[in-house]
Design a protein around this motif. Sequence first.
Motif, PDB file in Angstrom:
ATOM      1  N   GLY A 144       0.807  -1.206   0.000  1.00 51.04           N
ATOM      2  CA  GLY A 144       0.000   0.000   0.000  1.00 51.04           C
ATOM      3  C   GLY A 144       0.842   1.256   0.000  1.00 51.04           C
ATOM      4  N   ALA A 145       0.491   2.216   0.865  1.00 48.61           N
ATOM      5  CA  ALA A 145       1.202   3.496   0.874  1.00 48.61           C
ATOM      6  C   ALA A 145       1.062   4.172   2.231  1.00 48.61           C
ATOM      7  CB  ALA A 145       0.643   4.418  -0.211  1.00 48.61           C
ATOM      8  N   ASN A 197      -3.614  -0.442  -6.301  1.00 48.10           N
ATOM      9  CA  ASN A 197      -2.764   0.596  -6.865  1.00 48.10           C
ATOM     10  C   ASN A 197      -2.212   1.509  -5.774  1.00 48.10           C
ATOM     11  OD1 ASN A 197      -2.257   3.397  -8.066  1.00 48.10           O
ATOM     12  ND2 ASN A 197      -2.451   2.138  -9.897  1.00 48.10           N
ATOM     13  N   GLU A 198      -0.889   1.530  -5.640  1.00 46.55           N
ATOM     14  CA  GLU A 198      -0.262   2.309  -4.563  1.00 46.55           C
ATOM     15  C   GLU A 198      -0.426   3.812  -4.772  1.00 46.55           C
ATOM     16  OE1 GLU A 198       3.777   1.100  -4.031  1.00 46.55           O
ATOM     17  OE2 GLU A 198       3.236  -0.961  -3.476  1.00 46.55           O
ATOM     18  N   HIS A 199      -0.409   4.269  -6.024  1.00 44.00           N
ATOM     19  CA  HIS A 199      -0.564   5.704  -6.296  1.00 44.00           C
ATOM     20  C   HIS A 199      -1.964   6.183  -5.906  1.00 44.00           C
ATOM     21  CE1 HIS A 199       3.311   6.057  -8.227  1.00 44.00           C
ATOM     22  NE2 HIS A 199       3.030   5.022  -9.016  1.00 44.00           N
ATOM     23  N   GLU A 250     -11.107   3.129  -7.057  1.00 36.91           N
ATOM     24  CA  GLU A 250      -9.924   3.660  -7.727  1.00 36.91           C
ATOM     25  C   GLU A 250      -8.682   2.833  -7.388  1.00 36.91           C
ATOM     26  OE1 GLU A 250      -9.470   6.162  -9.903  1.00 36.91           O
ATOM     27  OE2 GLU A 250     -11.645   6.417 -10.041  1.00 36.91           O
ATOM     28  N   ILE A 251      -8.613   2.370  -6.157  1.00 39.45           N
ATOM     29  CA  ILE A 251      -7.454   1.591  -5.712  1.00 39.45           C
ATOM     30  C   ILE A 251      -7.442   0.212  -6.370  1.00 39.45           C
ATOM     31  CG2 ILE A 251      -6.358   0.524  -3.685  1.00 39.45           C
ATOM     32  CD1 ILE A 251      -7.455   2.896  -2.043  1.00 39.45           C
ATOM     33  N   GLY A 252      -8.629  -0.310  -6.621  1.00 36.08           N
ATOM     34  CA  GLY A 252      -8.733  -1.591  -7.324  1.00 36.08           C
ATOM     35  C   GLY A 252      -8.630  -2.808  -6.446  1.00 36.08           C
ATOM     36  N   ALA A 253      -8.751  -2.622  -5.132  1.00 37.03           N
ATOM     37  CA  ALA A 253      -8.672  -3.746  -4.191  1.00 37.03           C
ATOM     38  C   ALA A 253      -9.152  -3.265  -2.825  1.00 37.03           C
ATOM     39  CB  ALA A 253      -7.240  -4.268  -4.095  1.00 37.03           C
TER      40      ALA A 253
END
Length: 306
Positions: free
Chosen positions: A148-149, A176-178, A270-273
Amino acid sequence: MSISAAQVKELRDLTGAGMMDCKAALNETNGDMEAAVDWLRKKGISKADKKAGRTAAEGLIGVDSGVREAAVVEVNSETDFVARNAAFQEIVANVAKVALAYGTTEAVAAAKYPGSDKSVTDTIKDAVGTIGENMGFRRSAKLTVPHGAVATYVHNAVADGLGKLGVLVAIETTGNEHAANAFGRQVAMHVAATNPVALTAEEVDPALVEREKAIFSDQARQSGKPEAIIEKMVEGRLRKFYEEVVLLKQAFVLNPDITVEKALKDAEKEIGAPAKISAYLRFALGEGIEKETTDFAAEVAAAVKK
């Protein structure tokens, strides 16, 4: 006991209540400041929340980040003038870099300062003579996620990663980490604005919950309603309390129609998960430090009399 004007003023600054109400509260509680705040709240005179401490010290909060990790530090100075000094800002930025590697306050203080054989603590001591003002490294902390981030936000920034308030938010996800970082930054801005006391209701200090329940119970009993009704009133006020102080239950600053928890669910598209906010840190400059205040006019008058 005798209540001083300074005590009355302090209570008034904390609560916004009138001078006479503050004096009465202090008299009723034998000068106990915290109990006096509760007394005023029970009477409905004050709605003020107790703060951990008043922001008083000068200096800067520094933030640095890497891959799925970030650190935040506080370095204090005597005046805001020094905080705007380029040499001081460089020190804080370098201490933040050290914190990214070492994390805890004790480890950072003992670690070598970048480009030097001296420790962070000794380097700052040496800089006191150069900059001409007392300075000190106060604290540091770090967040890391396996996936993650860790997003960052600096409020009132005077330079990149330097300001008066710094926030870290850890988002754990395999997506998606971004996108996770972008949402985490929004949450960090929210944390900067609302200053939640805990991530979840379960993490709220039990002593704080019991204190609030006692206040709510006293307020409810003033209505004269039966105990069964009072119990339901207290439960309702506790739910409202959690909505005000728990991060996931708070109304999201960027969209007050939904909670932070709901905003996180929406962001998963948006993150996809699946994603979760696993931790957050909020460093406000000088919080919990008492700063001595002086009466400048009185000092001048005293000087003239000498």
